[in-house]
Design a protein around this motif. Structure first.
Motif, short mmCIF file in Angstrom:
data_model
loop_
_atom_site.label_atom_id
_atom_site.label_comp_id
_atom_site.label_asym_id
_atom_site.label_seq_id
_atom_site.Cartn_x
_atom_site.Cartn_y
_atom_site.Cartn_z
N GLN B 37 0.85 -1.18 0.00
CA GLN B 37 0.00 0.00 0.00
C GLN B 37 0.88 1.23 0.00
OE1 GLN B 37 -2.51 0.71 3.51
NE2 GLN B 37 -4.15 1.42 2.17
N GLY B 40 -1.79 7.16 -0.62
CA GLY B 40 -2.81 7.66 -1.53
C GLY B 40 -3.20 6.70 -2.64
N MET B 41 -2.76 5.45 -2.52
CA MET B 41 -3.06 4.47 -3.57
C MET B 41 -3.80 3.28 -2.98
SD MET B 41 -1.79 5.94 -6.18
CE MET B 41 -1.77 4.63 -7.41
N GLY B 42 -4.48 2.55 -3.83
CA GLY B 42 -5.12 1.32 -3.39
C GLY B 42 -4.10 0.20 -3.23
#
Lengths: 113, 113
Positions: B37, B40-42
């Motif tokens: 992870q 700010g990202m999946g």
């Protein structure tokens, strides 16, 4: 391309208020959609999981809805508490036999007193 | 009721060093996963396993290796650490594939300097 988009990116609400988080997906074929809660510094914890035939599912103060026709889901939080402050992640499973989940970037919710 | 346990929780590596992230689960789940992870990202799938002795690549496998000698353990190996591998790593397990609920560990925060 399989994608999961969440909105808003972040949200601040007062304790006791309700809020709704949105999730739009382009995943096809679709197996199920999940909402996870991720507290800061912790791993995601499952809140709800819905198949395409289900259009609502509740878990305490959390209620998820699913519209498989429009490929939209929402997570409604009722009577928010300070402990609801977390990131809420929408996750879509493309199919039953596969293993690749598609994760959204999450909505960061801050509940203030 | 331990669930999925990851060690260590934090680690700082120098470029070129190697390390193993440990993951063990006590739920007798067949499926195990490693995700990363980034801010700010999946979550992105690195590797997964459908049972002891069976592993396969996910979306972002480069720079990593895994093994699954037992049902309980699924270590992730970084051979030559690079700054691009700075991330939070999550191990997860599930009884079945993507149609079943996944349980996550608490994560390992890795910084490569």
């Amino acid at each position: 391309k399989n994608q999961v988009e969440q909105s808003p990116q972040s949200l601040i609400i007062l304790e006791g208020k309700n809020c709704t988080l949105q999730c739009n997906y382009t995943v096809s074929p679709f197996s199920n959609l999940r909402w996870y809660k991720q507290d800061t510094g912790r791993g995601p914890v499952s809140l709800t999981i819905m198949t395409f035939s289900e259009n609502t599912k509740s878990n305490g103060r959390y209620t998820a809805t699913l519209d498989a026709d429009t490929k939209q889901s929402s997570l409604h939080i009722t009577a928010s508490q300070l402990s609801d402050s977390a990131s809420y992640i929408c996750v879509v499973s493309p199919n039953q036999a596969g293993t690749a989940l598609i994760f959204g970037k999450g909505t960061t919710l801050s509940v203030s007193s | 009721n331990a669930g999925v346990t990851q060690t260590p929780k934090f680690r700082i590596l120098k470029i070129g060093q190697s390390m193993t992230l440990q993951c063990t689960q006590d739920m007798n789940h067949n499926y195990m996963y490693w995700y990363r992870q980034d801010p700010g990202m999946g979550l992105k799938l690195i590797y997964y396993s459908v049972g002891a002795g069976i592993t396969d690549k996910g979306e972002v496998p480069n720079g990593y290796n895994v093994s699954r000698s037992t049902t309980e353990d699924f270590p992730l190996r970084l051979e030559l650490a690079a700054p691009s591998q700075t991330s939070v790593y999550f191990c997860a397990s599930s009884y079945g594939g993507a149609g079943t609920e996944a349980f996550f560990g608490q994560g390992t925060r890795l910084t490569v300097v």
